[in-house]
Design a protein around this motif. Structure first.
Motif, PDB file in Angstrom:
ATOM      1  N   LYS A  72       2.692   0.329  -5.223  1.00 34.33           N
ATOM      2  CA  LYS A  72       2.504  -1.075  -4.869  1.00 34.33           C
ATOM      3  C   LYS A  72       1.466  -1.235  -3.764  1.00 34.33           C
ATOM      4  CE  LYS A  72       7.339  -2.140  -5.933  1.00 34.33           C
ATOM      5  NZ  LYS A  72       8.614  -2.617  -5.353  1.00 34.33           N
ATOM      6  N   SER A  73       1.330  -2.479  -3.333  1.00 30.79           N
ATOM      7  CA  SER A  73       0.471  -2.777  -2.195  1.00 30.79           C
ATOM      8  C   SER A  73       0.949  -1.988  -0.977  1.00 30.79           C
ATOM      9  CB  SER A  73       0.539  -4.280  -1.902  1.00 30.79           C
ATOM     10  OG  SER A  73      -0.143  -4.598  -0.730  1.00 30.79           O
ATOM     11  N   GLN A  74       0.012  -1.436  -0.216  1.00 32.97           N
ATOM     12  CA  GLN A  74       0.368  -0.568   0.900  1.00 32.97           C
ATOM     13  C   GLN A  74       0.162  -1.270   2.242  1.00 32.97           C
ATOM     14  OE1 GLN A  74       2.031   1.965   0.606  1.00 32.97           O
ATOM     15  NE2 GLN A  74       1.420   3.300  -1.075  1.00 32.97           N
ATOM     16  N   LEU A  75       1.161  -1.097   3.118  1.00 30.02           N
ATOM     17  CA  LEU A  75       1.081  -1.551   4.505  1.00 30.02           C
ATOM     18  C   LEU A  75       1.159  -0.321   5.403  1.00 30.02           C
ATOM     19  CD1 LEU A  75       1.183  -3.558   6.852  1.00 30.02           C
ATOM     20  CD2 LEU A  75       3.650  -3.808   6.432  1.00 30.02           C
ATOM     21  N   ASP A 172       5.107   1.959   0.567  1.00 33.20           N
ATOM     22  CA  ASP A 172       5.534   2.594  -0.691  1.00 33.20           C
ATOM     23  C   ASP A 172       5.255   4.096  -0.630  1.00 33.20           C
ATOM     24  OD1 ASP A 172       6.304   3.226  -3.225  1.00 33.20           O
ATOM     25  OD2 ASP A 172       4.976   1.809  -4.231  1.00 33.20           O
ATOM     26  N   LEU A 173       6.325   4.863  -0.464  1.00 29.82           N
ATOM     27  CA  LEU A 173       6.176   6.321  -0.353  1.00 29.82           C
ATOM     28  C   LEU A 173       5.641   6.948  -1.633  1.00 29.82           C
ATOM     29  CD1 LEU A 173       9.463   7.251   1.581  1.00 29.82           C
ATOM     30  CD2 LEU A 173       7.139   7.090   2.493  1.00 29.82           C
ATOM     31  N   SER A 199       8.864  -1.930  10.627  1.00 33.88           N
ATOM     32  CA  SER A 199       9.072  -3.146   9.842  1.00 33.88           C
ATOM     33  C   SER A 199      10.005  -2.767   8.699  1.00 33.88           C
ATOM     34  CB  SER A 199       7.747  -3.668   9.279  1.00 33.88           C
ATOM     35  OG  SER A 199       7.986  -4.613   8.253  1.00 33.88           O
ATOM     36  N   LEU A 200      10.988  -3.621   8.424  1.00 34.12           N
ATOM     37  CA  LEU A 200      11.990  -3.286   7.405  1.00 34.12           C
ATOM     38  C   LEU A 200      11.391  -3.198   6.007  1.00 34.12           C
ATOM     39  CD1 LEU A 200      15.010  -5.430   8.640  1.00 34.12           C
ATOM     40  CD2 LEU A 200      14.557  -3.011   9.044  1.00 34.12           C
ATOM     41  N   TYR A 201      10.149  -3.684   5.836  1.00 32.78           N
ATOM     42  CA  TYR A 201       9.487  -3.598   4.535  1.00 32.78           C
ATOM     43  C   TYR A 201       8.693  -2.297   4.378  1.00 32.78           C
ATOM     44  CZ  TYR A 201      10.673  -8.543   4.285  1.00 32.78           C
ATOM     45  OH  TYR A 201      11.356  -9.742   4.264  1.00 32.78           O
ATOM     46  N   THR A 202       8.832  -1.411   5.338  1.00 30.34           N
ATOM     47  CA  THR A 202       8.134  -0.128   5.275  1.00 30.34           C
ATOM     48  C   THR A 202       9.128   1.019   5.302  1.00 30.34           C
ATOM     49  OG1 THR A 202       7.878  -0.069   7.693  1.00 30.34           O
ATOM     50  CG2 THR A 202       6.073  -1.026   6.411  1.00 30.34           C
ATOM     51  N   ASN A 203       8.656   2.190   4.891  1.00 32.55           N
ATOM     52  CA  ASN A 203       9.464   3.410   4.932  1.00 32.55           C
ATOM     53  C   ASN A 203       8.880   4.337   5.998  1.00 32.55           C
ATOM     54  OD1 ASN A 203      11.281   3.102   2.400  1.00 32.55           O
ATOM     55  ND2 ASN A 203       9.231   2.607   1.689  1.00 32.55           N
ATOM     56  N   GLU A 204       9.783   4.987   6.721  1.00 26.01           N
ATOM     57  CA  GLU A 204       9.369   5.772   7.880  1.00 26.01           C
ATOM     58  C   GLU A 204       9.240   7.249   7.552  1.00 26.01           C
ATOM     59  OE1 GLU A 204      10.731   4.800  12.160  1.00 26.01           O
ATOM     60  OE2 GLU A 204      12.050   6.415  11.493  1.00 26.01           O
ATOM     61  N   GLY A 230      -2.482   3.024  -4.156  1.00 19.67           N
ATOM     62  CA  GLY A 230      -1.807   1.737  -4.155  1.00 19.67           C
ATOM     63  C   GLY A 230      -2.465   0.785  -5.140  1.00 19.67           C
ATOM     64  N   SER A 231      -2.105  -0.468  -5.040  1.00 20.43           N
ATOM     65  CA  SER A 231      -2.650  -1.487  -5.933  1.00 20.43           C
ATOM     66  C   SER A 231      -2.610  -2.831  -5.227  1.00 20.43           C
ATOM     67  CB  SER A 231      -1.845  -1.557  -7.241  1.00 20.43           C
ATOM     68  OG  SER A 231      -0.476  -1.812  -6.957  1.00 20.43           O
ATOM     69  N   GLN A 232      -3.392  -3.743  -5.720  1.00 18.02           N
ATOM     70  CA  GLN A 232      -3.428  -5.137  -5.278  1.00 18.02           C
ATOM     71  C   GLN A 232      -4.046  -5.320  -3.887  1.00 18.02           C
ATOM     72  OE1 GLN A 232       0.797  -6.172  -6.024  1.00 18.02           O
ATOM     73  NE2 GLN A 232      -0.002  -7.555  -7.561  1.00 18.02           N
TER      74      GLN A 232
END
Length: 456
Positions: A72-75, A172-173, A199-204, A230-232
């Motif tokens: 998915k889109s990456q942060l 997205d790992l 951020s809860l929308y990320t994985n550590e 990633g994408s988008q």
């Protein structure tokens, strides 16, 4: 004798009045029937609108499915230092309401003093059925340094914490192509998954380091290289006291977004290059963050990045075209109606209905062709097919080629006018309003040439 002459004089006048009433009645009935036909044609128009929405939803579903399978889109957030210090906190109240204090270990996250990210984005087209989806592979070089404040260092030593963690978070790992290894204070540490990120929308991803690498108020340098797919879009959070991000790509139609826009950008046929410079005063969270609180919303409001979506604009443009369907119907029917009166030809209501159906079918053709050929070429083919068919049909029902060619020319002007409106954004309302004013003026001009009280 006198009565006979009076009767002869009044008879023509009476016949003219009757003819006028008959003519006006037929005219009124024809106008009402045309109005009813237009209302009936709103049914297939609405069905086509629903079909456009359904096709767009199918396209978005296909895009999302490919993105989930690829990545998915990456942060990108990090790195950060996580440590625990001893603080005297309220833990309870006694029966008398007196607050009870106790020394407990509180976890904090220290953000970088300086953060620099530089990388290349290599885009790739994936197909799912008739849909194209943009994905990317990226290599990011991340470096910077931390500065551990003296007061926090004292708390850390008082807590007898020999280990601290260094964290790095992405959304997205699945997009990680290689193991991530960070070098901090000349020591290399492998990062492993450890739950939710800052951020809860990320994985550590985390690794432990000895606290003896820390010297208070001194630079603690770090660097790492991250290969992700990633994408988008690709997004960054300005977690450094100063944050610099520089991205290069051969992708030609990027869209920059977020709380902070690039300070430098270049977009041309060879791709794009952009650079962001952000300060801690541009965000709404502190340099040292307590882990007991969620800063997800604040972090998400500060992110910036670049979208690499291949937009399915033909659906939006087709939807905008459909909104002009009523205008097309009214103007085309008005053209036939004026021809019918001026040239004394009779166009049957069924023929009006068939003309209207041809105009509505144009939008179905446009939708179908645009999914394979793009909006511009699809519009040209669909409008040409519609104009040719209606011109030939007009020749068949009026038996006058010159008039039929006039009808074809009017339709060509209308389709050209609508296409220009669809392409315009800033001046679409102005051009549309002026165009409608001109069209109304033309209709008013030709309506003067008609004797609406024929026979009186």
């Amino acid at each position: 004798m006198e009565n006979s002459e009076l009767k002869k004089q009044t008879m023509p006048e009476f016949n003219q009045n009757e003819k006028a009433k008959t003519f006006n009645s037929k005219l009124t009935i024809k106008i009402v029937l045309i109005g009813v036909i237009i209302l009936l044609l709103l049914i297939p128009k609405t069905m086509i609108s629903f079909m456009i929405d359904e096709r767009e939803e199918t396209a978005n579903s296909a895009i999302q499915k490919v993105c989930e399978e690829w990545s998915k889109s990456q942060l990108i957030i990090g790195p950060t230092l996580k440590y625990g210090v001893v603080e005297n906190r309220i833990i309870n109240e006694d029966k008398e309401g007196k607050q009870i204090y106790k020394n407990i270990i509180v976890d904090y996250e220290l953000l970088p003093e300086n953060l620099e990210i530089e990388g290349d984005i290599n885009c790739e087209n994936l197909k799912r059925g008739i849909y194209d989806i943009i994905t990317y592979n990226s290599k990011l070089d991340i470096n910077g340094y931390f500065i551990f404040p003296q007061e926090e260092y004292v708390k850390l030593k008082n807590a007898n914490q020999n280990k601290i963690k260094i964290d790095f978070a992405i959304s997205d790992l699945k997009g990680i192509s290689e193991e991530i290894e960070i070098e901090i204070a000349n020591k290399k540490i492998k990062l492993i998954p450890s739950g939710k990120g800052i951020s809860l929308y990320t994985n550590e991803l985390s690794g432990e380091i000895n606290s003896d690498i820390i010297t208070p108020n001194q630079k603690i340098p770090f660097k790492l290289m991250v290969k992700i797919k990633g994408s988008q879009s690709i997004n960054f959070a300005p977690i450094g006291k100063t944050t610099k991000v520089k991205i290069n790509s051969k992708y030609q139609t990027p869209s920059f977004f977020g709380n902070i826009l690039p300070t430098k950008r270049t977009v041309n046929k060879n791709g794009f290059s952009c650079e962001w410079n952000a300060l801690y005063i541009n965000r709404d969270y502190p340099q040292i963050m307590e882990k007991n609180y969620s800063f997800t919303e604040e972090i998400n409001e500060s992110i910036f990045g670049v979208e690499l979506i291949m937009p399915v604009q033909h659906y939006q443009k087709t939807t905008r075209c459909v909104k002009y369907a009523m205008l097309f119907l009214i103007l085309t029917f008005a053209t036939f109606f004026f021809i019918e009166i001026i040239q004394k030809k009779n166009v049957h209501p069924i023929q009006y209905l068939l003309v209207g159906l041809a105009l509505i079918l144009f939008y179905s053709l446009l939708l179908s062709f645009s999914e394979h050929l793009g909006f511009g070429l699809a519009y040209l083919i669909s409008s040409a097919m519609t104009i040719i068919m209606l011109t030939l049909y007009t020749i068949g029902i009026l038996k006058i080629k010159k008039t039929a060619y006039y009808v074809g020319g009017i339709l060509a002007l209308l389709y050209g006018y609508i296409y220009i409106l669809i392409q315009m954004e800033t001046y679409a309302l102005l051009a549309g309003s002026v165009g409608l004013f001109v069209i109304l003026g033309i209709i008013m001009y030709f309506s003067q040439k008609i004797n609406w009280r024929k026979g009186e």
